[in-house]
Design a protein around this motif. Structure first.
Motif, PDB file in Angstrom:
ATOM      1  N   PHE A  13      -5.227  -6.968  -3.469  1.00  0.00           N
ATOM      2  CA  PHE A  13      -5.684  -5.760  -4.136  1.00  0.00           C
ATOM      3  C   PHE A  13      -4.676  -4.646  -3.870  1.00  0.00           C
ATOM      4  CE2 PHE A  13      -9.521  -8.124  -2.972  1.00  0.00           C
ATOM      5  CZ  PHE A  13     -10.021  -8.387  -4.246  1.00  0.00           C
ATOM      6  N   ARG A  14      -4.377  -3.886  -4.898  1.00  0.00           N
ATOM      7  CA  ARG A  14      -3.472  -2.743  -4.779  1.00  0.00           C
ATOM      8  C   ARG A  14      -4.309  -1.470  -4.772  1.00  0.00           C
ATOM      9  NH1 ARG A  14      -0.331  -0.137  -9.172  1.00  0.00           N
ATOM     10  NH2 ARG A  14       1.655   0.701  -8.434  1.00  0.00           N
ATOM     11  N   LEU A  15      -3.988  -0.573  -3.851  1.00  0.00           N
ATOM     12  CA  LEU A  15      -4.827   0.589  -3.578  1.00  0.00           C
ATOM     13  C   LEU A  15      -4.041   1.875  -3.840  1.00  0.00           C
ATOM     14  CD1 LEU A  15      -6.215  -0.734  -0.157  1.00  0.00           C
ATOM     15  CD2 LEU A  15      -7.086  -1.238  -2.464  1.00  0.00           C
ATOM     16  N   CYS A  45      -3.518  -6.439   1.044  1.00  0.00           N
ATOM     17  CA  CYS A  45      -3.781  -5.122   0.474  1.00  0.00           C
ATOM     18  C   CYS A  45      -2.478  -4.347   0.349  1.00  0.00           C
ATOM     19  CB  CYS A  45      -4.757  -4.348   1.356  1.00  0.00           C
ATOM     20  SG  CYS A  45      -6.249  -5.311   1.775  1.00  0.00           S
ATOM     21  N   VAL A  46      -2.250  -3.769  -0.828  1.00  0.00           N
ATOM     22  CA  VAL A  46      -1.018  -3.042  -1.107  1.00  0.00           C
ATOM     23  C   VAL A  46      -1.281  -1.538  -1.035  1.00  0.00           C
ATOM     24  CG1 VAL A  46       0.852  -2.642  -2.748  1.00  0.00           C
ATOM     25  CG2 VAL A  46      -0.259  -4.896  -2.642  1.00  0.00           C
ATOM     26  N   LEU A  99      -1.029  -6.257   5.138  1.00  0.00           N
ATOM     27  CA  LEU A  99      -0.679  -5.155   4.256  1.00  0.00           C
ATOM     28  C   LEU A  99       0.697  -5.366   3.647  1.00  0.00           C
ATOM     29  CD1 LEU A  99      -1.834  -1.893   6.086  1.00  0.00           C
ATOM     30  CD2 LEU A  99      -2.848  -2.959   4.078  1.00  0.00           C
ATOM     31  N   ILE A 100       0.880  -4.820   2.458  1.00  0.00           N
ATOM     32  CA  ILE A 100       2.176  -4.718   1.807  1.00  0.00           C
ATOM     33  C   ILE A 100       2.393  -3.238   1.516  1.00  0.00           C
ATOM     34  CG2 ILE A 100       3.436  -5.191  -0.344  1.00  0.00           C
ATOM     35  CD1 ILE A 100       2.118  -7.939  -0.415  1.00  0.00           C
ATOM     36  N   PHE A 101       3.617  -2.763   1.694  1.00  0.00           N
ATOM     37  CA  PHE A 101       3.926  -1.366   1.442  1.00  0.00           C
ATOM     38  C   PHE A 101       4.614  -1.224   0.084  1.00  0.00           C
ATOM     39  CE2 PHE A 101       4.390  -0.995   6.300  1.00  0.00           C
ATOM     40  CZ  PHE A 101       3.054  -0.658   6.451  1.00  0.00           C
ATOM     41  N   GLY A 102       3.932  -0.581  -0.869  1.00  0.00           N
ATOM     42  CA  GLY A 102       4.507  -0.306  -2.180  1.00  0.00           C
ATOM     43  C   GLY A 102       5.110   1.083  -2.170  1.00  0.00           C
ATOM     44  N   ILE A 105       7.837  -5.085   1.819  1.00  0.00           N
ATOM     45  CA  ILE A 105       8.031  -3.794   1.165  1.00  0.00           C
ATOM     46  C   ILE A 105       8.390  -4.050  -0.295  1.00  0.00           C
ATOM     47  CG2 ILE A 105       9.400  -1.674   1.114  1.00  0.00           C
ATOM     48  CD1 ILE A 105       9.998  -2.141   4.109  1.00  0.00           C
ATOM     49  N   LEU A 106       7.727  -3.354  -1.199  1.00  0.00           N
ATOM     50  CA  LEU A 106       7.984  -3.486  -2.629  1.00  0.00           C
ATOM     51  C   LEU A 106       8.945  -2.408  -3.099  1.00  0.00           C
ATOM     52  CD1 LEU A 106       4.362  -4.178  -3.936  1.00  0.00           C
ATOM     53  CD2 LEU A 106       6.133  -5.840  -3.299  1.00  0.00           C
ATOM     54  N   LEU A 107      10.016  -2.822  -3.764  1.00  0.00           N
ATOM     55  CA  LEU A 107      11.065  -1.921  -4.241  1.00  0.00           C
ATOM     56  C   LEU A 107      10.943  -1.756  -5.752  1.00  0.00           C
ATOM     57  CD1 LEU A 107      14.117  -3.487  -2.325  1.00  0.00           C
ATOM     58  CD2 LEU A 107      12.562  -1.679  -1.534  1.00  0.00           C
ATOM     59  N   PRO A 108      10.530  -0.574  -6.240  1.00  0.00           N
ATOM     60  CA  PRO A 108      10.414  -0.351  -7.679  1.00  0.00           C
ATOM     61  C   PRO A 108      11.678   0.236  -8.266  1.00  0.00           C
ATOM     62  CG  PRO A 108       9.488   1.504  -6.520  1.00  0.00           C
ATOM     63  CD  PRO A 108      10.032   0.564  -5.457  1.00  0.00           C
ATOM     64  N   GLY A 109      11.844   0.044  -9.575  1.00  0.00           N
ATOM     65  CA  GLY A 109      12.995   0.598 -10.265  1.00  0.00           C
ATOM     66  C   GLY A 109      12.604   1.685 -11.244  1.00  0.00           C
ATOM     67  N   THR A 110      13.533   2.078 -12.092  1.00  0.00           N
ATOM     68  CA  THR A 110      13.287   3.126 -13.076  1.00  0.00           C
ATOM     69  C   THR A 110      12.588   2.540 -14.311  1.00  0.00           C
ATOM     70  OG1 THR A 110      14.296   5.044 -14.178  1.00  0.00           O
ATOM     71  CG2 THR A 110      15.526   2.947 -14.252  1.00  0.00           C
ATOM     72  N   ASP A 111      12.435   3.343 -15.355  1.00  0.00           N
ATOM     73  CA  ASP A 111      11.741   2.923 -16.576  1.00  0.00           C
ATOM     74  C   ASP A 111      10.310   2.491 -16.275  1.00  0.00           C
ATOM     75  OD1 ASP A 111      14.182   3.311 -17.934  1.00  0.00           O
ATOM     76  OD2 ASP A 111      14.776   1.224 -17.593  1.00  0.00           O
TER      77      ASP A 111
END
Length: 346
Positions: A79-81, A119-120, A161-164, A197-203
């Motif tokens: 689950f993402r929080l 859990c994110v 836990l996962i860190f977004g 750890i989750l690494l997001p990008g642009t767009d």
């Protein structure tokens, strides 16, 4: 994108820097439990008064009951929080976690962990604070890193836990954003936290443009020891006509133009990704296309860790376009049509 209301590691044995042998389906599948992000918009502005804690104990929706149902009856395991940065620090950029607000959010984190699911923690600010971009004229990289240092210290002992790092960055200089992400990663690891750890990008971290616009810069983000263990790319993809996640009808399955080229790129670079937002309306078209997209992701589980639907939690089960909120009658929960059709194990 959606319009909101807007290792020496045990863990790393499951989430590695490179692809693993193909399995029958992805490691994770679940839904978002939204509410603490309500009042935040794509400018990174958050009206803290509009946050809607999805917890009955805080006079909100029964997010704890929803998660218990999803685990028990549907066997979901993640689950993402989402939560606004402003909410966590009570509108003080660079400030300490607010004891009251962060304490309320922690109640949702603990309710999630009590289900046994992963859990994110998702900072839902679009790489911004009140319209100003992190590390690009807005909050400094040090301030962003300090937020994550505090969260990492608070939750370092919670292996599930996962860190977004950030929800849906957009319109960024990716070289500068990679430096911001690096600062946060370094801070998390220096705080003693070994979680993924989750690494997001642009767009809006679109899976469709990730290979060209985001991935090359993010490949350079490393742990302090120079490894990429536990660093996973965070991608989103909706299925409506403009990829906004604001329409109840879906028009494409995203396989040929997004997930297939992304899978090839991930294999080439020996990396993995997690799709932390996807979804559509409770319509026949979305059942068709989302189920096809998920089937492809499941068949490529060596590079895709899983998928998380948007969204349950504080969203009304009938009025919100992309509702995945189950309804309860007595002690019986009933899933939305889309969840029932598509969001399940392979």
């Amino acid at each position: 994108m959606h319009t909101p209301f807007v290792a020496a590691l045990a863990l790393a044995s499951a989430v590695t820097a490179g692809p693993v042998a193909k399995r029958a389906g992805t490691q994770y599948f679940g839904v978002n439990i939204a509410g603490f992000d309500f009042g935040c918009d794509t400018s990174g502005s958050c009206d803290v008064s509009k946050a809607y804690p999805p917890l009955s104990a805080l006079n909100g929706a029964d997010g704890a009951g929803q998660m218990q149902h999803f685990v028990k009856d549907d066997h979901m395991n993640i689950f993402r929080l989402p939560v606004g940065w402003q909410y966590l620090v009570n509108n003080k950029v660079g400030g300490s976690l607010d004891q009251t607000n962060a304490g309320k959010y922690d109640q949702l984190v603990q309710a999630c962990l009590q289900t046994g699911a992963t859990c994110v923690i998702d900072v839902h600010n679009y790489a911004r604070w009140n319209g100003q971009i992190v590390g690009q004229g807005g909050p400094s990289n040090d301030q962003f890193a300090d937020l994550w240092s505090q969260l990492a210290k608070k939750y370092a002992s919670q292996s599930k836990l996962i860190f977004g790092l950030m929800n849906e960055p957009h319109d960024l200089d990716m070289t500068k954003w990679a430096a911001s992400a690096q600062a946060a990663v370094t801070a998390i690891r220096n705080a003693g936290a070994k979680q993924t750890i989750l690494l997001p990008g642009t767009d809006y971290t679109s899976a469709g443009t990730f290979v060209k616009n985001s991935g090359p810069a993010l490949l350079g983000v490393k742990n302090p020891d120079g490894s990429t263990t536990g660093l996973v790319f965070d991608v989103h993809k909706y299925l409506d006509s403009d990829n906004s996640g604001t329409h109840t009808e879906c028009t494409h399955n995203n396989i040929d133009d997004a997930f297939s080229p992304l899978a090839d790129w991930l294999r080439t670079n020996k990396r993995q990704a997690l799709n932390t937002e996807t979804g559509g309306g409770n319509t026949a078209s979305c059942q068709k296309y989302l189920c096809e997209q998920i089937a492809f992701v499941n068949k490529n589980a060596d590079v895709f860790l899983g998928y998380i639907g948007w969204s349950a939690g504080g969203f009304d089960a009938t009025s919100y376009e992309l509702s995945e909120t189950p309804t309860k009658n007595g002690n019986t929960w009933t899933d939305s049509v889309l969840v029932k059709a598509c969001i399940k194990a392979a």
